[in-house]
Design an enzyme around this catalytic site. Structure first.
Site, PDB file in Angstrom:
ATOM      1  N   GLU A  99       4.051   5.661   1.238  1.00  0.00           N
ATOM      2  CA  GLU A  99       4.410   6.929   1.873  1.00  0.00           C
ATOM      3  C   GLU A  99       3.871   8.149   1.118  1.00  0.00           C
ATOM      4  O   GLU A  99       3.439   9.123   1.719  1.00  0.00           O
ATOM      5  CB  GLU A  99       5.935   7.004   1.951  1.00  0.00           C
ATOM      6  N   ASP A 100       3.878   8.080  -0.225  1.00  0.00           N
ATOM      7  CA  ASP A 100       3.576   9.270  -1.036  1.00  0.00           C
ATOM      8  C   ASP A 100       2.262   9.216  -1.805  1.00  0.00           C
ATOM      9  O   ASP A 100       1.933  10.160  -2.522  1.00  0.00           O
ATOM     10  CB  ASP A 100       4.717   9.509  -2.041  1.00  0.00           C
TER      11      ASP A 100
END
Length: 733
Positions: A99-100
């Site tokens: 996600e990051d």
């Protein structure tokens, strides 16, 4: 035998600060936790995941200023305390990597295996999809996460640990964001933790949500609890010692402890009972842990001989466990000085299950019957989630049903075969029917509680024996939505109503479109599949039926759709200046959703009628002379020619006003004539007229058609005391 009292539960629950050592160091908290239950090769793989995650998050910091890696390690520690398996710990360390960072799920799969990549994918948000607003994105993310959870419950275990650490470090965010996250935690994550039996996580999430949603109330209760500890310490120690002494006299090996109730549960009690903190005496609860289940009942007997039980305050969750597998005996007693006290009695095994919940599946690798039943119950709940999501029109509806399904208070009822079902408090016979099976819910017509007939809206109560009576041709009633409370029932009823509405609207829309095409001198059969495909693409819908349903519901004009279809035909020019000559739509009166009879004029077969398009109600049929449609008559695009079917298949409502002499027995006399005329009374209302000698009686009666109505009025006029009788077209009551 042991006796302990804990007076600062809130402090004891706080996660200890993580050591400033890398996880792959023997002295790190995570490694110490893992070494108690995992093999060395699994720990080595977890170290690899830690290094991989640390490198991927390199340079990233949390809002608090700490290196980002602190967060996944904290999540992994929470799960390690529950003794979850190696893939779950790996997913915890890697849950934010996709996600990051630039790392992809394929890289995760290649390095750590398919199982871990599936867990990480279930935890990743849908950031790359464009949503209309943040609320839609949030709802869709919940939907994705819970669907992943239905395939593997470890997804939600990681998510709960993730949310717990985020809540523990929420102070660094803006106040409005703190409130939004706290509300989300209170509404969704805390109830899920409760539903899965993760008691410690559930209570901490509740308290942290309360702290950020109502900070002043939280601080006030915390302050009051702290001030009261000194005053109540002696009472708690005295009660603990008395219980321990009694059990010792009974030669029972048991551990007795007193614990402070969590802040939110005290606030909830104050709020529900409108009490001040000073009025609440039972802010401490006592727990007795015995060796075996049978000992729990012996301890209960000893306890009731020591202090008098409060009537109606005993619950046996050992014989009938909660839906999340929780087992314990609960009793409320009159303690010393009249102080009410609450006591839980359970075995050591039950206590471990109460703390670990569904995670106990990984903690105990035995073929324990109760644990197997807990896994089956959890599987059934997850299966129900899948049913609800498939029946929900969108993410918002799914989220609404989910919140209802997480309702914490439950009642336990019996099926005719003696099976126990747990339902949310306030459930009705229809909720029970859908809990048994969706087909039973769809076809239910009546219910029996303990062998007595009851309305379908009757609430169920603990211990009820419930039997549902079904009929093969029965269908869900829209009125059920006013009283059902379970997500499964609401979603199935809505799904049925939407399918019926869509089918009826589609049929109506097709008839209206064919009218418009014929008015433009185009045969409906000349519209090819290719023309429809082009129109479907232009409108951005999925099927032809969607367009037809929108026409039937008045959301699209039939003439406009007809012109657009014609424009796709080669060698056909738009027909202009032609008189609007549409085929007439036939009204049977049983179309229900797509075609409605106006309640302002109550049209009946034989009345001249017009159909008006309403964007919310579809086609609404009025009489020609109805005052409600005067302003629309000048706009020909608003109305359609309709006619009655020669053989309508129902009775129709009509308003009658009768002026009659105010004498005893007149209402019975009129009702008798109406019944003899093969008509039904739907409603009746009596109004006194000026002078008091005559009264106006307003009836809504049911007739077959205009001829039937004329016969009825003729028969009524034979009653000598009736002064006047007339049909009223603009009166409702």
């Amino acid at each position: 035998m042991a006796s302990t009292a804990h007076f600062n539960k809130a402090d004891a629950q706080k996660t200890p600060p993580l050591p400033l050592l890398p996880v792959d160091n023997e002295a790190s908290e995570l490694t110490i936790l893992l070494k108690t239950y995992l093999k060395t090769k699994d720990i080595q793989k977890i170290w690899d995941a830690y290094r991989f995650s640390e490198e991927a998050h390199h340079g990233q910091s949390r809002r608090s200023g700490e290196p980002y890696i602190v967060h996944p390690v904290a999540v992994a520690c929470t799960l390690a305390k529950l003794h979850l398996d190696a893939p779950t710990i790996l997913a915890a360390l890697l849950h934010d990597v996709v996600e990051d960072t630039t790392i992809t799920n394929k890289e995760i799969e290649k390095k750590f295996g398919k199982q871990v990549s599936v867990l990480v994918d279930g935890l990743s948000k849908l950031d790359k999809i464009e949503f209309q607003d943040a609320t839609e994105a949030q709802a869709e993310n919940f939907r994705k996460m819970l669907l992943a959870m239905s395939n593997d419950v470890r997804v939600i275990l990681v998510k709960l640990a993730d949310r717990l650490h985020n809540m523990q470090t929420l102070d660094v965010l803006r106040p409005e964001k703190q409130k939004r996250i706290a509300q989300e935690t209170h509404d969704i994550y805390a109830p899920i933790a409760n539903r899965l039996g993760l008691n410690a996580i559930y209570q901490e999430l509740e308290d942290l949500s309360f702290k950020h949603l109502y900070p002043m109330r939280y601080r006030a209760i915390q302050k009051a609890m702290k001030a009261s500890r000194g005053n109540r310490r002696e009472v708690v120690e005295k009660i603990t010692a008395a219980i321990q002494q009694k059990l010792t006299e009974m030669k029972m090996d048991a551990e007795v402890s007193g614990r402070e109730k969590n802040t939110y549960s005290i606030y909830k009690k104050m709020s529900e009972k409108s009490m001040s903190f000073a009025q609440i005496n039972d802010i401490y609860a006592f727990r007795i842990i015995v060796k075996e289940a049978n000992d729990a009942y012996s301890a209960l007997g000893a306890l009731h001989s020591l202090y008098k039980p409060l009537p109606g305050k005993f619950k046996d969750y050992i014989a009938i466990p909660k839906a999340n597998g929780y087992q314990s005996l609960h009793t409320s007693l009159f303690g010393p000085f009249g102080t009410p006290i609450e006591v839980q009695i359970r075995s050591e095994k039950m206590h471990k299950l109460a703390e670990a919940g569904v995670a106990a599946h990984w903690l105990y690798k035995t073929k324990d019957a109760h644990l197997t039943e807990l896994q089956q119950q959890t599987h059934q709940w997850l299966k129900r989630l899948l049913e609800i999501q498939s029946d929900s029109a969108d993410s918002f509806e799914f989220l609404e049903h989910l919140k209802v399904d997480l309702f914490p208070d439950e009642v336990y009822v019996f099926t005719p075969k003696g099976k126990i079902l747990a339902l949310p408090k306030g459930s009705t016979a229809v909720d029970f029917a859908y809990a048994v099976h969706s087909d039973v819910g769809n076809c239910c017509v009546a219910a029996k509680y303990n062998q007595e007939l009851v309305p379908l809206r009757a609430e169920v109560h603990n211990g009820d024996h419930i039997e549902i009576i079904t009929a093969p041709l029965a269908k869900p009633n829209p009125a059920w939505l006013n009283f059902v409370i379970t997500g499964k029932a609401r979603s199935h009823i809505r799904q049925y109503l939407k399918s019926i509405e869509s089918e009826e609207s589609s049929r109506l829309g097709e008839g209206m479109l064919n009218q418009a095409l014929k008015a433009l001198h185009i045969s409906p059969s000349s519209i090819k599949e290719s023309h429809w495909k082009k129109l479907i693409s232009d409108y951005g819908v999925k099927t032809k039926e969607e367009i037809l349903a929108e026409i039937g519901l008045g959301k699209r004009m039939n003439v406009m759709v007809a012109h657009q279809l014609i424009s796709f035909m080669d060698g056909v020019s738009h027909v202009k200046g032609k008189h609007k000559q549409l085929d007439v739509i036939t009204i049977k009166g049983s179309e229900s959703m797509a075609i409605q009879l106006a309640i302002c004029c109550h049209p009946i077969p034989g009345d001249p009628i017009l159909g008006f398009i309403n964007k919310d109600k579809g086609l609404v049929v009025h009489t020609h002379d109805c005052l409600a449609i005067r302003k629309f008559k000048l706009d020909p695009d608003k109305w359609l020619d309709v006619e009655w079917d020669p053989n309508p298949d129902r009775l129709f409502k009509v308003n009658l006003q009768i002026m009659v002499l105010n004498e005893r027995g007149m209402l019975a006399k009129i009702s008798s004539v109406i019944a003899e005329s093969d008509s039904n009374i739907d409603n009746v209302n009596v109004e006194e007229s000026d002078g008091g000698h005559f009264v106006n009686v307003n009836f809504i009666v049911q007739v077959h058609n205009r001829i039937h109505l004329a016969d009825l009025m003729r028969n009524l006029r034979k009653i000598s005391d009736i002064s006047r009788i007339s049909r009223v077209k603009m009166k409702t009551f």
